[in-house]
Enzyme design. Structure first.
Site, PDB file in Angstrom:
ATOM      1  N   ASP A 190      54.485 146.111 -29.871  1.00 16.18           N
ATOM      2  CA  ASP A 190      53.613 145.117 -29.234  1.00 16.18           C
ATOM      3  C   ASP A 190      52.156 145.481 -29.454  1.00 16.18           C
ATOM      4  OD1 ASP A 190      55.886 143.903 -28.231  1.00 16.18           O
ATOM      5  OD2 ASP A 190      55.780 144.952 -26.303  1.00 16.18           O
TER       6      ASP A 190
HETATM    7  N1  URA Z   1      59.660 147.813 -26.351  1.00 18.08           N
HETATM    8  C1  URA Z   1      58.615 147.119 -25.862  1.00 18.08           C
HETATM    9  O1  URA Z   1      58.682 146.569 -24.776  1.00 18.08           O
HETATM   10  N2  URA Z   1      57.502 147.066 -26.619  1.00 18.08           N
HETATM   11  C2  URA Z   1      57.356 147.686 -27.820  1.00 18.08           C
HETATM   12  O2  URA Z   1      56.297 147.602 -28.441  1.00 18.08           O
HETATM   13  C3  URA Z   1      58.463 148.408 -28.297  1.00 18.08           C
HETATM   14  C4  URA Z   1      59.610 148.465 -27.557  1.00 18.08           C
END
Ligand code: URA
Length: 235
Positions: free
Chosen positions: A103
């Site tokens: 993310d």
């Molecule tokens: N899980 C999440 O919630 N975000 C990420 O970036 C990776 C795994």
């Protein structure tokens, strides 16, 4: 292989542009200036230099990036710069892509490659490649949270509960979680489903490969043979 072809293969432009680079004296081979674009070179262990930067001959580009916060992994980033902007143009020209996504507000180890087979192997659900995350939580990490994550939590739109492969408390508000699947916002959704909230997230490792402590946010490096060995999920 001809120098001109080697440069083209490594993202330095068309054959004509690569020829120009060599003729203008911007390329060296094993430390020695080379002005002949047609020289034949053995590719094994070859290191060429363009404008003072060394490039190992690499059939595929395979690298790791310490993804900083506020960069997007998508091909067409919308609200923040894209992670590929952190790489030299020659690498971007080779059509490298992140293996899976983090993310925008997650930092840590991101693998990037143009090797379709490696990308497929590491992202395939069947291979169950472990990804290790460090999550800072809003509420203290209680044993009940760990127990729920290990037993499995039900996420919206998922038919079955999903369990963490490992979960441990490493601080009052710090949780280390190992997942072997890679669903959208998975860590955040799992922690929320277990009654807590992720406030910050960092990926420490993919399989046996740890994010090196000396690789700063925004920095990248080639994957070594040893790193690739650690990421070998071909069997
Ligand atoms: N899980 C999440 O919630 N975000 C990420 O970036 C990776 C795994």
């Amino acid at each position: 292989m001809q120098l001109e072809r080697i440069l083209q293969k490594h993202g330095f432009g068309s054959r004509r542009e690569c020829r120009g680079l060599v003729r203008r004296g911007r390329v060296a081979i094993n430390g020695t200036l080379c002005e002949d674009p047609f020289v034949e070179l053995a590719i094994d262990g070859l290191v060429f230099t363009v404008d003072g930067v060394d490039w190992p001959y690499a059939e595929f580009a395979c690298l790791m990036l310490h993804k900083p916060l506020h960069y997007e992994c998508s091909r067409k980033p919308k609200h923040h710069p894209g992670v590929l902007e952190l790489l030299p143009v020659a690498l971007r020209e080779r059509d490298v892509q992140p293996i899976g996504r983090l993310d925008e507000d997650t930092s840590g180890l991101l693998l990037i490659t143009n090797d379709g087979q490696l990308n497929h192997q590491l992202s395939s659900a069947k291979r169950k490649v472990p990804k290790i995350y460090l999550a800072t939580t809003k509420h203290p990490v209680e044993q009940e949270l760990i127990d729920q994550l290990l037993a499995g939590v039900l996420l919206t739109d998922e038919p079955e509960p999903i369990a963490a492969a490992a979960a441990e408390k490493v601080g009052e508000h710090l949780l280390r979680l190992t997942l072997t699947s890679g669903k959208y916002h998975q860590v955040k959704r799992m922690v929320a489903a277990a009654g807590n909230r992720v406030e910050a997230l960092h990926r420490e490792a993919v399989g046996e490969l740890q994010l090196p402590a000396d690789l700063k946010p925004g920095e990248w490096r080639w994957l070594s043979a040893d790193d690739l060995q650690k990421l070998d999920y071909s069997r």
